[in-house]
Motif scaffolding. Structure first.
Motif, PDB file in Angstrom:
ATOM      1  N   THR A 527      80.872  64.844  76.086  1.00 29.85           N
ATOM      2  CA  THR A 527      79.431  65.185  75.720  1.00 29.85           C
ATOM      3  C   THR A 527      78.436  63.565  76.119  1.00 29.85           C
ATOM      4  OG1 THR A 527      79.699  64.334  73.280  1.00 29.85           O
ATOM      5  CG2 THR A 527      79.770  66.727  73.905  1.00 29.85           C
ATOM      6  N   GLY A 528      79.045  62.445  75.772  1.00 24.24           N
ATOM      7  CA  GLY A 528      78.153  61.318  75.686  1.00 24.24           C
ATOM      8  C   GLY A 528      78.080  60.906  74.386  1.00 24.24           C
ATOM      9  N   TYR A 529      77.333  60.031  74.042  1.00 23.30           N
ATOM     10  CA  TYR A 529      77.139  59.663  72.622  1.00 23.30           C
ATOM     11  C   TYR A 529      75.844  60.079  72.163  1.00 23.30           C
ATOM     12  CZ  TYR A 529      81.687  57.168  71.868  1.00 23.30           C
ATOM     13  OH  TYR A 529      82.803  56.659  71.884  1.00 23.30           O
ATOM     14  N   PRO A 530      75.577  60.960  71.149  1.00 24.48           N
ATOM     15  CA  PRO A 530      74.325  61.219  70.609  1.00 24.48           C
ATOM     16  C   PRO A 530      73.469  59.790  70.323  1.00 24.48           C
ATOM     17  CG  PRO A 530      75.994  62.459  69.698  1.00 24.48           C
ATOM     18  CD  PRO A 530      76.656  61.493  70.239  1.00 24.48           C
ATOM     19  N   ARG A 531      73.970  58.827  69.758  1.00 22.71           N
ATOM     20  CA  ARG A 531      73.085  57.894  69.399  1.00 22.71           C
ATOM     21  C   ARG A 531      72.347  57.316  70.630  1.00 22.71           C
ATOM     22  NH1 ARG A 531      77.390  52.779  67.992  1.00 22.71           N
ATOM     23  NH2 ARG A 531      77.896  52.254  69.983  1.00 22.71           N
ATOM     24  N   CYS A 716      79.021  55.663  81.930  1.00 21.02           N
ATOM     25  CA  CYS A 716      77.775  56.542  81.328  1.00 21.02           C
ATOM     26  C   CYS A 716      77.530  57.732  82.029  1.00 21.02           C
ATOM     27  CB  CYS A 716      76.262  55.465  81.489  1.00 21.02           C
ATOM     28  SG  CYS A 716      76.630  54.066  80.546  1.00 21.02           S
ATOM     29  N   PRO A 717      78.469  58.434  82.425  1.00 25.15           N
ATOM     30  CA  PRO A 717      78.485  59.574  83.253  1.00 25.15           C
ATOM     31  C   PRO A 717      77.834  60.800  82.558  1.00 25.15           C
ATOM     32  CG  PRO A 717      80.635  59.405  82.539  1.00 25.15           C
ATOM     33  CD  PRO A 717      80.095  58.062  82.235  1.00 25.15           C
ATOM     34  N   TYR A 718      78.043  60.796  81.220  1.00 26.03           N
ATOM     35  CA  TYR A 718      77.302  61.921  80.455  1.00 26.03           C
ATOM     36  C   TYR A 718      76.273  61.674  79.443  1.00 26.03           C
ATOM     37  CZ  TYR A 718      82.752  62.682  80.794  1.00 26.03           C
ATOM     38  OH  TYR A 718      84.205  62.626  81.142  1.00 26.03           O
ATOM     39  N   ASP A 719      75.802  60.442  79.391  1.00 31.48           N
ATOM     40  CA  ASP A 719      74.617  60.112  78.750  1.00 31.48           C
ATOM     41  C   ASP A 719      73.274  60.408  79.511  1.00 31.48           C
ATOM     42  OD1 ASP A 719      75.590  58.827  76.289  1.00 31.48           O
ATOM     43  OD2 ASP A 719      76.477  57.498  77.429  1.00 31.48           O
ATOM     44  N   ALA A 724      73.205  64.946  71.656  1.00 39.21           N
ATOM     45  CA  ALA A 724      73.082  65.487  70.447  1.00 39.21           C
ATOM     46  C   ALA A 724      73.009  67.019  70.629  1.00 39.21           C
ATOM     47  CB  ALA A 724      71.897  64.758  69.525  1.00 39.21           C
ATOM     48  N   GLU A 725      72.113  67.454  71.612  1.00 45.37           N
ATOM     49  CA  GLU A 725      72.010  68.891  71.705  1.00 45.37           C
ATOM     50  C   GLU A 725      73.457  69.499  72.054  1.00 45.37           C
ATOM     51  OE1 GLU A 725      69.084  72.249  73.707  1.00 45.37           O
ATOM     52  OE2 GLU A 725      68.714  70.114  73.907  1.00 45.37           O
ATOM     53  N   ARG A 726      74.173  68.986  72.880  1.00 42.38           N
ATOM     54  CA  ARG A 726      75.442  69.469  73.531  1.00 42.38           C
ATOM     55  C   ARG A 726      76.119  69.741  72.215  1.00 42.38           C
ATOM     56  NH1 ARG A 726      75.022  65.523  77.292  1.00 42.38           N
ATOM     57  NH2 ARG A 726      74.308  66.228  79.380  1.00 42.38           N
ATOM     58  N   VAL A 727      76.573  68.355  71.282  1.00 41.72           N
ATOM     59  CA  VAL A 727      77.323  68.814  70.038  1.00 41.72           C
ATOM     60  C   VAL A 727      76.809  69.708  69.229  1.00 41.72           C
ATOM     61  CG1 VAL A 727      77.962  67.518  67.937  1.00 41.72           C
ATOM     62  CG2 VAL A 727      77.754  66.147  70.093  1.00 41.72           C
ATOM     63  N   GLU A 737      80.344  76.937  75.762  1.00 47.41           N
ATOM     64  CA  GLU A 737      80.222  76.005  76.816  1.00 47.41           C
ATOM     65  C   GLU A 737      79.506  74.958  76.504  1.00 47.41           C
ATOM     66  OE1 GLU A 737      82.349  75.915  79.343  1.00 47.41           O
ATOM     67  OE2 GLU A 737      82.969  77.971  78.954  1.00 47.41           O
ATOM     68  N   LEU A 738      79.712  73.632  76.923  1.00 48.45           N
ATOM     69  CA  LEU A 738      78.845  72.345  76.835  1.00 48.45           C
ATOM     70  C   LEU A 738      77.726  72.587  78.008  1.00 48.45           C
ATOM     71  CD1 LEU A 738      81.394  69.609  76.266  1.00 48.45           C
ATOM     72  CD2 LEU A 738      79.918  70.445  74.279  1.00 48.45           C
ATOM     73  N   LEU A 739      76.456  72.052  77.529  1.00 53.12           N
ATOM     74  CA  LEU A 739      75.428  71.754  78.517  1.00 53.12           C
ATOM     75  C   LEU A 739      75.818  70.737  79.473  1.00 53.12           C
ATOM     76  CD1 LEU A 739      72.365  71.577  76.166  1.00 53.12           C
ATOM     77  CD2 LEU A 739      72.896  73.593  77.710  1.00 53.12           C
TER      78      LEU A 739
END
Length: 767
Positions: A527-531, A716-719, A724-727, A737-739
């Motif tokens: 997902t990347g990191y929500p922060r 940083c491929p997912y950020d 946060a919305e994906r999570v 499914e994930l966005l």
């Protein structure tokens, strides 16, 4: 074009944490006359990308990507169909080939005149990296060292070029050495001649226990078998994720496999010699599966026992007794019951001791565990429950926006409760309401753990967010670094990882490390990191306001310094001489110093702050805001540099004690290699070099920007501002499914401080 000596075939699915080690163990062999065929069995992780990466570096690796998943057996068959080598070798994607193994195998094959099959020894390892012998060593030693008396059978036409094998005494048939059927029936402890494989139409079966038919079948049919008394493969027993460690009715397939094999051996010309040995092997294997609680669930044990007993009764050779425990399921349970009673007595003693040690609060918690879950309740925590921080905080804020029916509560220590923002519901750890929420919340979100005691209920959903991309060794990998592992309970660590349902990842590198360092059955979410969402959503107004609040003067180059924690040092003084550095940087620069959270107040930093040399931002709650307010990051080996790369702002690495840190703690990325993707910018080894990097302009020169771009692409491929919305959608709302991440060209990164100030001037001028 000459054909290779060996074709090594590696099926890969859900082994991303170990696949690099497997492929490297083959390609790094001094014996290089090989082709490595890596078969991507529709991996849902980064396995396929890892295969392509290795194929791009070494032409000996051929990557096959299957159109649909088939399992290990069909994947191996696909590789064998493509193979061109004289001999086929199979290696699972989480196992490794021993150093110099191929040279030893080649030498033995030549010495024995190109046998149909060569068997070798292996070692077994587990999550603790305990290496154990295979159990096959004694037979292999005898077979390799001794000769086989008696006449030899004629050699088939396809093998006569290898020499007059009819006169050899170092090869044999299964009938001549029936003990060979006791060697572990695996794909990866043998080499088979490719022309034999194809002439006999050998193939692995579909489904679980796919290697049993071909492993035994090739031995029963082989006219020339040889052995090598050497460990050539290290086999890894996984805690989770493999067919053998997943409970279910699929283990009944093992009974069918042995039923077919025992029927086959009964028709063999040497059945009188071979059938009793294969029967004994089948009985011991089936009973071991039945006794393994990780394979056959209690509800299926009677069915498994019934099927196994039926097969073993039906194929029992004359004069061979039925193994104990297979007369009836009741008899089997009686035999197992005595052991269970002994284990139960020990468990009761342990339980009584634990009960005596429980506090009243813990007893209250256990009572709450009996109450129904609240499907709309989410408990959050971060950094030892020190407040509303990190990725859990970003998920919390997004959930309030996207899923308002969910009620979020934060677990906070009593000493940190005053730091909780107004309007945020929270519970003090250890209070009665804390135990109630911990027991009844449907969703649990943390970047570490809630502490002890914590007993995750089966229907609770635990989301592990972590708090950074791993640079230094983590989890079970710490066992190799005693200085860093002091005081770590690895048993507790594994118990904790077993509680995770979802595990967040910021990049493929993290996904690989988490799978190896925390081996369990969770689902990794890329997902990347929500922060890090703040790095894509902050505006110029936000950045100007942050700098003003921190006291950064307009036009000043703000350098954020974030030294990492060094567990092997007691001294908490930052590695850099900050007084000298601030003096060498001169006017126009402002050092923002954030000591590691594990360190307490530092008198030296306080003195520099009071003298106006630095801004001490160690107590600033949100590190994302410090990153947004700064023009550059000065770090040593902090994982913050991976997050900071999202901003595409300069990074300077202070490298003075890199070798000491690497030896003491272990690292996954060589920040000092100078290779694109490893090194994020300028490297400086002392205060003078750091100051020179800034004064000379190298910190933001084209070369540094190019290194930073490669580093950002890798880590940083997912950020993209939507983590946060994906999570929230995947974990809290149950989307399937994930966005997908936005393409890099469509991501909008927060403006730099210079850009923010320029926009402010333009707005002030009415432009």
């Amino acid at each position: 074009m000459a054909m290779p000596r060996f074709s090594v075939i590696v099926p890969a699915r859900s082994v991303q944490g170990f696949l690099r080690g497997c492929l490297s163990s083959v390609l790094d062999q001094p014996f290089g006359d090989l082709e490595l065929i890596a078969v991507d069995d529709c991996s849902t992780d980064e396995g396929g990308a890892i295969i392509d990466e290795y194929a791009g570096r070494d032409p000996r690796l051929v990557g096959l990507h299957l159109a649909r998943p088939g399992g290990a057996g069909p994947a191996r068959n696909a590789g064998a169909a493509r193979a061109q080598g004289d001999y086929l070798l199979f290696l699972d994607g989480d196992d490794t080939l021993a150093p110099d193994a191929l040279a030893a195998i080649d030498k033995r094959l030549r010495a024995t005149g190109a046998p149909d099959i060569l068997l070798w020894d292996h070692a077994r390892t587990d999550v603790w990296e305990r290496v154990r012998p295979s159990g096959d060593g004694e037979f292999l030693e005898r077979a390799t060292a001794h000769t086989t008396p008696g006449p030899r059978k004629a050699v088939p036409r396809t093998a006569k070029a290898a020499g007059p094998a009819a006169a050899r005494t170092d090869v044999f048939t299964a009938a001549e050495r029936p003990g060979v059927l006791g060697v572990l029936p695996a794909a990866w402890n043998r080499a088979v001649r490719r022309d034999v494989w194809r002439a006999r139409a050998l193939a692995f079966a579909d489904g679980p226990y796919e290697d049993l038919p071909v492993a035994f079948g090739m031995l029963l049919d082989a006219e020339r078998i040889a052995t090598l008394d050497r460990i050539c493969v290290t086999w890894r027993r996984r805690r989770r994720g493999s067919a053998s460690t997943t409970p279910g009715r699929h283990h009944l397939v093992a009974v069918d496999r042995y039923d077919e094999l025992l029927h086959r051996v009964a028709r063999h010309p040497d059945a009188a010699v071979l059938a009793p040995v294969l029967y004994d092997r089948a009985a011991r294997h089936l009973l071991a599966i039945l006794a393994d609680g990780a394979r056959v669930p209690p509800a299926d044990r009677a069915d498994f026992h019934r099927a196994a007993a039926g097969t073993l009764r039906r194929h029992r050779p004359s004069g061979v007794p039925l193994p104990a425990g297979l007369g009836s399921y009741g008899g089997y349970r009686s035999l197992r019951g005595a052991d269970a009673l002994r284990r139960g007595a020990a468990e009761q003693l342990r339980t009584r001791r634990e009960a005596a040690a429980r506090t009243a609060s813990e007893r209250y918690y256990r009572l709450q565990l009996r109450r129904p879950l609240d499907d709309n309740l989410v408990l959050y925590g971060a950094y030892g429950n020190r407040g509303v921080h990190c990725s859990p905080a970003a998920v919390y804020r997004k959930a309030r926006e996207t899923a308002p029916h969910l009620h979020g509560v934060w677990a906070v220590n009593a000493r940190d409760r005053d730091e909780v923002p107004a309007g945020v519901d929270h519970v003090v750890t250890g209070s009665r309401r804390y135990w109630e929420v911990l027991a009844r919340a449907k969703y649990l979100v943390h970047n570490a753990d809630f502490g002890r005691p914590f007993h995750k209920r089966p229907d609770q959903i635990f989301l592990q967010t972590h708090h950074g991309t791993p640079l230094k060794a983590m989890g079970m990998d710490l066992r190799r670094y005693p200085a860093a592992a002091a005081g770590v309970s690895f048993t507790r660590l594994l118990d904790h990882a077993d509680q995770w349902d979802y595990n967040l990842s910021a990049n493929p590198h993290s996904s690989e490390v988490w799978e190896r360092a925390y081996p369990s059955g969770y689902e990794t979410l890329p997902t990347g990191y929500p922060r890090n969402d703040a790095y894509f959503t902050a505006t110029a107004d936000d950045i100007r306001a942050l700098r003003a609040r921190l006291g950064i003067q307009p036009g000043t180059t703000a350098v954020l310094y974030t030294p990492t924690h060094r567990g092997y040092l007691r001294d908490v003084t930052p590695p850099l001489d900050l007084e000298r550095l601030s003096r060498d940087l001169g006017a126009g620069y402002q050092l923002l110093v954030r000591a590691h959270p594990l360190y307490g107040p530092n008198a030296g930093l306080a003195a520099l702050r009071d003298a106006g040399r630095i801004l001490d931002v160690s107590r600033h709650l949100r590190v994302e805001e410090l990153c947004l307010a700064s023009d550059a990051l000065l770090c040593d080996f902090s994982s913050l540099l991976f997050d900071y790369a999202c901003l595409d702002r300069p990074i300077v690495v202070h490298s003075a004690d890199w070798e000491t840190f690497r030896r003491a703690r272990g690292v996954y990325v060589d920040l000092l290699s100078g290779e694109p993707g490893d090194t994020p910018g300028v490297v400086a080894d002392d205060e003078y070099a750091v100051a020179d990097a800034f004064r000379s302009g190298r910190w933001d020169a084209p070369h540094a920007a190019g290194m930073r771009a490669a580093f950002r692409e890798r880590f940083c491929p997912y950020d993209d501002g939507q983590a946060a919305e994906r999570v929230v959608r995947r974990v809290l709302l149950g989307d399937d499914e994930l966005l997908p991440p936005l393409p890099a060209s469509e991501r909008t990164v927060a403006p730099t401080p210079r850009e923010a100030e320029e926009r402010g001037r333009l707005l002030g001028a009415g432009v």
